[in-house]
Design a protein around this motif. Structure first.
Motif, PDB file in Angstrom:
ATOM      1  N   GLU A  45       1.175  -1.083  -0.115  1.00 25.25           N
ATOM      2  CA  GLU A  45       0.032  -0.184  -0.193  1.00 25.25           C
ATOM      3  C   GLU A  45       0.835   1.624  -0.271  1.00 25.25           C
ATOM      4  O   GLU A  45       0.463   2.021   0.180  1.00 25.25           O
ATOM      5  CB  GLU A  45      -0.906  -0.434   1.532  1.00 25.25           C
TER       6      GLU A  45
ATOM      7  N   GLU B 148       3.752   1.627  -0.797  1.00 22.28           N
ATOM      8  CA  GLU B 148       4.208   1.846  -2.390  1.00 22.28           C
ATOM      9  C   GLU B 148       3.466   2.149  -3.462  1.00 22.28           C
ATOM     10  O   GLU B 148       3.887   1.982  -4.888  1.00 22.28           O
ATOM     11  CB  GLU B 148       5.263   0.584  -2.966  1.00 22.28           C
ATOM     12  N   LYS B 149       2.550   2.640  -3.099  1.00 23.86           N
ATOM     13  CA  LYS B 149       1.671   3.709  -4.044  1.00 23.86           C
ATOM     14  C   LYS B 149       1.834   5.117  -4.081  1.00 23.86           C
ATOM     15  O   LYS B 149       1.389   5.484  -5.329  1.00 23.86           O
ATOM     16  CB  LYS B 149       0.092   2.594  -4.055  1.00 23.86           C
TER      17      LYS B 149
ATOM     18  N   ASP C  53       1.920   9.424  -7.851  1.00 26.75           N
ATOM     19  CA  ASP C  53       0.276   8.554  -7.697  1.00 26.75           C
ATOM     20  C   ASP C  53       1.455   7.222  -8.566  1.00 26.75           C
ATOM     21  O   ASP C  53       2.018   7.372 -10.288  1.00 26.75           O
ATOM     22  CB  ASP C  53      -0.793   8.688  -7.837  1.00 26.75           C
TER      23      ASP C  53
ATOM     24  N   ASP D  77       1.205   3.846  -8.488  1.00 30.79           N
ATOM     25  CA  ASP D  77       0.050   2.992  -8.933  1.00 30.79           C
ATOM     26  C   ASP D  77      -0.464   2.504  -9.844  1.00 30.79           C
ATOM     27  O   ASP D  77      -1.300   3.684 -10.561  1.00 30.79           O
ATOM     28  CB  ASP D  77      -1.263   3.087  -7.509  1.00 30.79           C
TER      29      ASP D  77
ATOM     30  N   ASN E  83      -3.063   1.482 -10.840  1.00 28.94           N
ATOM     31  CA  ASN E  83      -4.670   0.931 -10.960  1.00 28.94           C
ATOM     32  C   ASN E  83      -5.767   1.819 -10.820  1.00 28.94           C
ATOM     33  O   ASN E  83      -6.377   1.788 -10.699  1.00 28.94           O
ATOM     34  CB  ASN E  83      -5.141  -0.502 -10.064  1.00 28.94           C
ATOM     35  N   SER E  84      -3.675   3.490 -10.678  1.00 29.30           N
ATOM     36  CA  SER E  84      -5.166   4.302  -9.769  1.00 29.30           C
ATOM     37  C   SER E  84      -5.856   5.069 -11.342  1.00 29.30           C
ATOM     38  O   SER E  84      -4.497   5.279 -12.637  1.00 29.30           O
ATOM     39  CB  SER E  84      -4.004   4.890  -9.030  1.00 29.30           C
TER      40      SER E  84
ATOM     41  N   TYR F  59      -3.058   7.702 -11.655  1.00 28.41           N
ATOM     42  CA  TYR F  59      -1.377   6.831 -11.866  1.00 28.41           C
ATOM     43  C   TYR F  59      -0.244   8.111 -12.933  1.00 28.41           C
ATOM     44  O   TYR F  59      -0.573   8.553 -14.053  1.00 28.41           O
ATOM     45  CB  TYR F  59      -0.943   5.683 -12.385  1.00 28.41           C
TER      46      TYR F  59
ATOM     47  N   ARG G 188      -1.090  11.109   2.026  1.00 29.31           N
ATOM     48  CA  ARG G 188      -0.977  11.859   0.864  1.00 29.31           C
ATOM     49  C   ARG G 188      -1.088  13.389   0.318  1.00 29.31           C
ATOM     50  O   ARG G 188      -0.855  13.743  -0.451  1.00 29.31           O
ATOM     51  CB  ARG G 188      -2.802  11.603  -0.758  1.00 29.31           C
TER      52      ARG G 188
ATOM     53  N   SER H 135      11.724  -0.092  -6.021  1.00 27.67           N
ATOM     54  CA  SER H 135      10.993  -0.660  -5.096  1.00 27.67           C
ATOM     55  C   SER H 135      11.611  -1.781  -4.218  1.00 27.67           C
ATOM     56  O   SER H 135      12.727  -2.259  -4.732  1.00 27.67           O
ATOM     57  CB  SER H 135       9.691  -0.919  -6.049  1.00 27.67           C
TER      58      SER H 135
ATOM     59  N   TYR I 176       9.370   6.685  -0.538  1.00 28.67           N
ATOM     60  CA  TYR I 176       8.876   5.455  -1.128  1.00 28.67           C
ATOM     61  C   TYR I 176       8.034   5.829   1.372  1.00 28.67           C
ATOM     62  O   TYR I 176       9.101   6.521   2.034  1.00 28.67           O
ATOM     63  CB  TYR I 176       8.770   4.576  -0.468  1.00 28.67           C
TER      64      TYR I 176
END
Length: 452
Positions: A23, A25-26, A49, A51, A53-54, A57, A114, A373, A441
């Motif tokens: 989470e 690392e998003k 961002d 991620d 899948n966001s 992104y 955030r 990462s 991160y």
């Protein structure tokens, strides 16, 4: 890696910790600068961002501007990391963000991951009054709740600088070193199991602030030493002169395994990588990678690659470094630390005109700061080095702004590839083109965590 003492606040590897780390690392924090661009706006901390899948992104989703103009935010670190494993009350809650040019230190609260907020500002006048130090660079948390910052100059911008300590309340606690012996200062990394700290040398702030002058090299105004310190006694026990083959040693990286004595440093101007270890009770240093200079039209001398950032994967298997002037990032297998093997290379701009495009955008400047990462599969890169040096070697950066790229890493067989789906365009920022530098991160990363 053996016998790691993982912090409550450090990267863990049990299932719940894996989920938390995934989470964290998003998001990625990065410094973004207007210093030196001609735009009279403060530098800021950008939240990215990352991620896939966001819906946002590869976008900047939050900006925290500093209250002053001209800080030159540069490197930054955490109030707590994996070295605090013995204290369950510690958490990676605050970023310590120094201004390299202003010598001001910002404490940033990231409780709201955030949308970070400024918690405290330490003014340069207080730092000078209590320590006579300026030009903060590397930030590392210590196991005793202090934060240590390498300082590159005195109140007048002269070398050698020293090491500043902040206590748990971010009050100035004085200087760490009891004696010096350095010619210059820059980066540092400590390994308590071996009672050692290693530090490197750039130059005096008054030398590098205005830009790079080759005459300063011949005048001896840039460093070429590695220093090995007694960690408990706060003094140098061995200095190694790298000579003309080791000019401007910058980032120092130990293996993450705290039992290991192996580490590496990249020398910028000489464009090579050196390996150190302690095989027989004495620190030994050897050159293990050379990047040849290249003739470029319009240059009076062959152009060095200028190795500016290096890092080691959490597995201690791969070494990565960026060649800021040539324009490539390299991956080496360091399973045998004395015999690195080149396993991956990718071009991201540079003066050799080998860098291409991403999403139709020409890659300006050259690859510089790196962050990886924890699983070793995603390498992030930005392209700003230092404001005056950017303006000197890549003048178009002030107009185009920085990029942030993601490099996909093959951790099984080796190999690097630019991810075409990820491009952060700092040329499109609200106040105008900005330049991005170091990245962190929220949950810790390969260059801020030290295990003890």
């Amino acid at each position: 890696m053996s016998n790691h003492n993982h912090a409550c606040c450090g990267p863990g590897y049990a299932s719940p910790a894996d989920a938390i780390q995934a989470e964290r690392e998003k998001l990625l924090y990065t410094i973004a600068l207007y210093t030196g661009t001609g735009i009279e706006e403060p530098d800021y901390l950008a939240t990215i961002d990352v991620d896939p899948n966001s819906p946002t992104y590869s976008q900047v989703i939050h900006r925290l501007p500093m209250p002053y103009i001209g800080d030159e935010l540069h490197h930054f670190g955490w109030n707590a990391c994996s070295s605090c494993h013995g204290d369950a009350s510690k958490s990676r809650r605050f970023l310590v963000v120094p201004g390299q040019r202003s010598s001001r230190i910002y404490i940033i609260d990231v409780a709201e991951t955030r949308s970070p907020k400024i918690h405290k500002v330490i003014e340069p006048e207080e730092i000078i009054q209590k320590t006579n130090l300026t030009a903060p660079h590397t930030v590392h948390c210590l196991a005793d709740s202090h934060v240590m910052i390498s300082m590159l100059g005195d109140s007048e911008g002269n070398a050698p600088g020293g090491f500043l300590l902040l206590n748990a309340d971010f009050e100035i606690a004085g200087r760490w070193e009891l004696s010096s012996g350095m010619n210059f200062n820059y980066d540092f990394w400590y390994q308590p199991r071996h009672n050692v700290m290693v530090s490197s040398e750039w130059g005096a702030p008054k030398t590098y602030y205005p830009g790079f002058d080759l005459d300063d090299v011949t005048a001896g105004n840039y460093g070429h030493h590695l220093h090995f310190w007694d960690w408990s006694q706060h003094k140098i026990i061995q200095s190694v002169d790298l000579g003309t083959e080791g000019l401007i040693p910058l980032e120092v990286r130990f293996h993450h395994d705290p039992d290991s004595t192996h580490g590496f440093v990249g020398t910028a101007l000489s464009s090579n990588v050196w390996h150190w270890h302690k095989p027989n009770g004495h620190w030994q240093v050897e050159k293990v990678i050379d990047v040849p200079s290249v003739d470029v039209e319009g240059w009076a001398i062959p152009v060095p690659s200028l190795i500016t950032d290096i890092l080691i994967s959490m597995s201690d298997r791969y070494l990565y470094f960026s060649n800021w002037l040539h324009g490539d990032i390299r991956q080496y297998d360091i399973s045998d630390p004395s015999q690195p093997k080149l396993t991956g290379q990718v071009w991201c701009g540079g003066l050799l005109s080998k860098g291409g495009e991403v999403q139709g955008r020409k890659l300006q400047g050259g690859p510089q700061m790196l962050q990886l990462s924890l699983d070793g599969k995603r390498l992030y890169v930005t392209n700003s080095l230092f404001s005056t040096w950017d303006n000197q070697f890549y003048p178009d950066l002030a107009k185009s702004g920085s990029y942030m790229l993601q490099i996909d890493c093959d951790t099984e067989n080796g190999g690097l590839k630019i991810n075409e789906n990820f491009y952060v365009d700092f040329g499109k920022e609200p106040a105008g083109p900005a330049r991005a530098h170091e990245m962190r991160y929220p949950g810790g990363d390969c260059t801020s965590d030290i295990w003890i």
